[in-house]
Design an enzyme around this catalytic site. Structure first.
Site, short mmCIF file in Angstrom:
data_model
loop_
_atom_site.label_atom_id
_atom_site.label_comp_id
_atom_site.label_asym_id
_atom_site.label_seq_id
_atom_site.Cartn_x
_atom_site.Cartn_y
_atom_site.Cartn_z
N SER A 251 21.14 14.01 14.73
CA SER A 251 21.74 13.29 15.85
C SER A 251 22.99 13.98 16.38
O SER A 251 22.91 15.08 16.93
CB SER A 251 22.03 11.85 15.42
OG SER A 251 22.38 11.05 16.52
N GLU B 203 24.68 27.22 22.06
CA GLU B 203 24.20 27.66 23.37
C GLU B 203 25.30 27.84 24.40
O GLU B 203 25.11 28.59 25.37
CB GLU B 203 23.16 26.65 23.88
CG GLU B 203 21.89 26.64 23.04
CD GLU B 203 20.82 25.69 23.57
OE1 GLU B 203 19.76 25.60 22.92
OE2 GLU B 203 21.05 25.05 24.61
N LYS C 243 16.56 14.70 15.54
CA LYS C 243 16.67 13.41 16.22
C LYS C 243 17.23 13.66 17.61
O LYS C 243 18.42 13.92 17.78
CB LYS C 243 17.58 12.44 15.45
CG LYS C 243 17.73 11.08 16.15
CD LYS C 243 18.66 10.17 15.39
CE LYS C 243 18.79 8.80 16.08
NZ LYS C 243 19.44 8.88 17.39
#
Length: 498
Positions: free
Chosen positions: A327, A338, A352
């Site tokens: 999560s 990224e 998740k």
């Protein structure tokens, strides 16, 4: 003449037919207005009698009326009325309706959406920033099973050897298969100092293990840090609560004053928490204007959360993840990987990729349901796939050894899987157990005596009680000190070769 007779006859027949069709003229004469009023009165009287009978009669024909605009509930009302009237014992209305709502959520086949009654809602609403009592493990329902997402750092669950992806089958002998996570939590949590026995299944093994854990206060701290002479700050975030951001900034600022050169941000076995906390922390490392996360709801385009201005930590950073990172942990790892150029080291994360909201109903119960999915800055949806690390590093075999019950004595002559686990622990700690197998032989006994002597324990040559706890504590300390993920991260940060 014939034409006149025929016409006379036709007129006579017509008159006779008319009198046959309208015989009422002989008996009743009423004006149109009076007739209409009589009909209205009859309708009103009939309706009144019907309503009285339906409301006060012994056999009610209709229990619930369906609003015209909600005809999709007709089937539900019909079923409820049928049970209410004909079930062999009187039904509990509240229980049946709660069960129906649970059924709606079960039909979603979404492990993160759940209906919680008042008791479950009160348990759920325990603030992440405050302490609670229990074993300290994040769990979720998956395919009808209760699965451990991650144990909390320094919790009884972690100390007992509970691992991510362990399947909990029973709690104190009661099966929890088919339960929601909220229902299972009510059984697992409890007062400090009380025991709870879990039956777990690990991996694909058919062997089941009973683990008795003493409940305790669960630590409320969520950030831990250390920095050595190499000036590499190793900071572990165990969950994302309301206070996590402030805790992290306090440690980072202090380490920066002390000459911090690089950062290892560790979210292994972190089950998540507040989405906003993860975004705020990512903002400390992602340049202003770059994406942190995208949130895609049912309608419209994905909403992109961009990094804002403010304090930024520019030191080279590596993020550690494993199969217990879920999560909010994955949101942070995805953002730094990224949008901030951080390398990801460890194991593939939990996976998740959805966002939930909680709505409170009037009676104190809760509806927790998925409102959207989140995507990484590059638009990747990691749900049930996880984040793949840039550099994969596995844990050593001894890091996943089966828990040994301190109440069971292992001694000479015993043959069991627990003996093999104990031998593997002793071997990992540097003690010679001879051949590692299921048999507690003389080599095993000698190794136990040596271990007891080194740890100032009574040298009985058997494993039970204090010796069992000392053995598992020593192994956990070794795992922390010889952490392959941390070592690999330091190599990457310093440019050292293996």
């Amino acid at each position: 003449m014939d034409d006149q007779n025929q016409q006379s006859n036709e007129q006579t027949e017509s008159k006779e037919q008319e009198e046959q069709i309208k015989p009422a003229k002989k008996y009743l004469r009423i004006s149109p207005f009076a007739f209409i009023m009589l009909m209205v009165l009859t309708i009103l009287l009939t309706s009144g009698v019907t309503i009285f009978a339906l409301t006060f009669g012994e056999k009610k024909v209709v229990e619930v009326s369906v609003p015209v605009e909600r005809q999709e509930f007709t089937k539900f009302y019909d079923a409820f009325d049928e049970l209410k009237e004909k079930y062999y014992v009187e039904i509990n209305d509240e229980k049946v309706i709660s069960g129906a709502i649970n059924g709606m959520f079960d039909a979603l086949e979404d492990p993160y959406s759940d209906f919680m009654d008042e008791v479950e809602a009160e348990q759920f609403n325990t603030d992440l920033s405050s302490s609670f009592q229990g074993i300290g493990a994040e769990i979720q329902e998956r395919n009808g099973n209760i699965v451990v997402v991650s144990p909390i750092k320094n919790s009884p669950a972690e100390k007992a050897g509970i691992l991510p992806e362990d399947v909990i089958l029973t709690v104190d002998g009661e099966s929890i298969q088919g339960m929601s996570a909220s229902e299972a939590v009510l059984l697992i949590r409890g007062e400090k100092g009380t025991p709870v026995t879990l039956t777990i299944q690990r991996g694909s093994s058919d062997e089941l293990h009973e683990i008795t854990i003493i409940r305790d206060d669960i630590p409320i701290e969520t950030v831990y840090g250390e920095m050595g002479d190499d000036k590499i700050a190793h900071i572990q975030i165990t969950s994302f609560s309301e206070k996590t951001f402030d805790e992290l900034v306090a440690i980072l600022d202090q380490y920066e004053k002390d000459g911090m050169k690089s950062i290892i941000l560790d979210v292994r076995q972190n089950p998540g928490g507040y989405l906003t906390s993860a975004i705020d922390i990512a903002n400390l490392f992602v340049d202003e204007g770059k994406p942190i996360v995208q949130v895609q709801e049912r309608e419209g385009e994905a909403q992109v959360m961009l990094a804002e201005g403010g304090k930024k930590y520019k030191q080279p950073t590596i993020v550690l993840i494993d199969n217990g990172s879920a999560s909010a942990s994955e949101i942070l790892a995805g953002a730094l990987g990224e949008s901030a150029g951080a390398k990801i080291v460890g194991l593939k994360s939990f996976g998740k990729g959805t966002v939930q909201t909680v709505t409170s109903l009037r009676d104190g119960s809760n509806l927790k349901y998925t409102t959207g999915k989140w995507l990484t800055p590059n638009g990747n949806w990691i749900n049930e796939k996880g984040i793949k690390p840039d550099v994969e590093v596995k844990y050593p075999d001894y890091a996943t050894l089966t828990y040994i019950d301190p109440e069971t004595e292992l001694k000479s002559g015993n043959v069991s899987a627990a003996v093999k686990s104990a031998e593997r622990m002793l071997d990992a700690l540097g003690y010679d157990v001879g051949k590692i197998d299921d048999e507690f032989d003389n080599d095993t006994k000698d190794a136990v005596v040596d271990f007891q002597a080194d740890h100032e324990l009574k040298q009985t040559g058997s494993i039970a009680g204090e010796t069992t706890y000392a053995l598992m504590d020593a192994l956990r300390e070794k795992i922390d000190q010889d952490d392959p993920h941390v070592e690999k991260a330091k190599q990457l940060l310093t440019g050292e070769k293996e």
